[in-house]
Write an enzyme that holds these catalytic residues in place. Structure first.
Site, PDB file in Angstrom:
ATOM      1  N   VAL A   1      31.169  34.819  47.014  1.00  0.00           N
ATOM      2  CA  VAL A   1      32.405  35.189  46.871  1.00  0.00           C
ATOM      3  C   VAL A   1      32.769  36.683  46.403  1.00  0.00           C
ATOM      4  O   VAL A   1      33.714  37.306  46.807  1.00  0.00           O
ATOM      5  CB  VAL A   1      33.465  34.241  46.127  1.00  0.00           C
TER       6      VAL A   1
ATOM      7  N   TYR B   1      34.900  35.014  29.973  1.00  0.00           N
ATOM      8  CA  TYR B   1      35.233  33.897  30.986  1.00  0.00           C
ATOM      9  C   TYR B   1      37.033  33.761  30.564  1.00  0.00           C
ATOM     10  O   TYR B   1      37.763  33.712  31.638  1.00  0.00           O
ATOM     11  CB  TYR B   1      34.700  32.766  30.597  1.00  0.00           C
TER      12      TYR B   1
ATOM     13  N   ALA C   1      38.985  35.839  29.610  1.00  0.00           N
ATOM     14  CA  ALA C   1      40.032  37.321  30.184  1.00  0.00           C
ATOM     15  C   ALA C   1      40.086  36.885  31.737  1.00  0.00           C
ATOM     16  O   ALA C   1      41.144  37.315  32.159  1.00  0.00           O
ATOM     17  CB  ALA C   1      39.302  38.540  29.776  1.00  0.00           C
TER      18      ALA C   1
END
Length: 253
Positions: A65, A158, A160
């Site tokens: 992704v 993580y 944030a």
């Protein structure tokens, strides 16, 4: 079992394990044709096998992704194989190696941001482009209750990115609801996946730690989170727009 997604095509990123796998299976049980995406062909194929063994319809697409070309191909392949894209669960994400912020390697920060935030941006970009041109659809983004409370030292990157997911969800939900693309998020708490265990922690130790911290007194199941995702994606949630549904046993209550 209802058939809320009969005739629909559902895309699940991060569909090779954990919440992604459970959600892909749940979509298939309710009639959807499911495409699971991720970086590991073996884990994706295992998800497909589990779905087809129950009589469901599923296929896999290997995709990272963080790469625009691969996400564009993922959406295009989904449409070419199955004739459309009606529902998406943007679940792909990583937690990163824990460390206090001043000790956090820049490479870890960059990787977490690229996967959890840029990866979401790219998924939304191509999913929305298709849906708005074909009558609409429903999208659910994976946030986290850590993004709301931030009370996990060592997980700054993580936390944030997951806070950003929640805010971005609200922004894009307002941008595209007029074109019948309905976007929401789900924020699980500690769930029975590998991500919920601290380094070197056993399942039993994890369960005891969470039981002491969660009012409900236990870890959540992947099926419970999947049920929340399916509700948000279903016609039953037609009036839910830009919502971040917390599923954490009362941890942030």
């Amino acid at each position: 079992m209802s058939n809320r997604f009969t005739g629909k095509v559902a895309l699940v990123t991060g569909g090779g394990s954990g919440i992604g796998r459970a959600t892909a299976k749940a979509f298939a049980r309710e009639g959807a044709t499911v495409v699971v995406a991720g970086r590991s062909a073996d884990s994706l194929n295992q998800t497909v096998k589990l779905i087809t063994s129950e009589g469901g319809l599923a296929s896999a697409v290997v995709a990272d992704v963080t790469r625009s070309d691969e996400v564009a191909n993922l959406v295009a392949t989904t449409v070419q194989r199955h004739g459309g894209l009606h529902v998406a669960f943007n679940n792909a994400g990583i937690i990163g190696r824990p460390a206090p912020l001043a000790d956090l390697d820049e490479e870890v920060w960059d990787t977490v941001v690229a996967t959890n935030l840029t990866g979401l941006y790219l998924a939304l970009k191509y999913e929305i482009a298709h849906m708005r041109a074909h009558g609409g659809g429903a999208i659910v983004n994976m946030a986290s209750n850590i993004g709301a409370h931030g009370r996990r030292p060592g997980l700054g990157a993580y936390a944030a990115t997951k806070a950003a997911v929640s805010v971005l969800t609200r922004t894009v939900a307002r941008e595209y609801i007029g074109e019948n693309v309905r976007i929401n998020a789900v924020s699980p708490g500690a769930t029975d996946t590998a991500m919920s265990r601290r380094p070197g922690e056993s399942d039993a130790d994890r369960d005891a730690r969470i039981a002491a911290a969660v009012p409900l007194g236990r870890v959540g199941t992947t099926e419970e989170v999947a049920a929340a995702v399916l509700w948000l994606a279903s016609p039953e949630a037609a009036f839910a727009v830009g919502h971040d549904l917390v599923v954490d046993g009362g941890a942030t209550a």
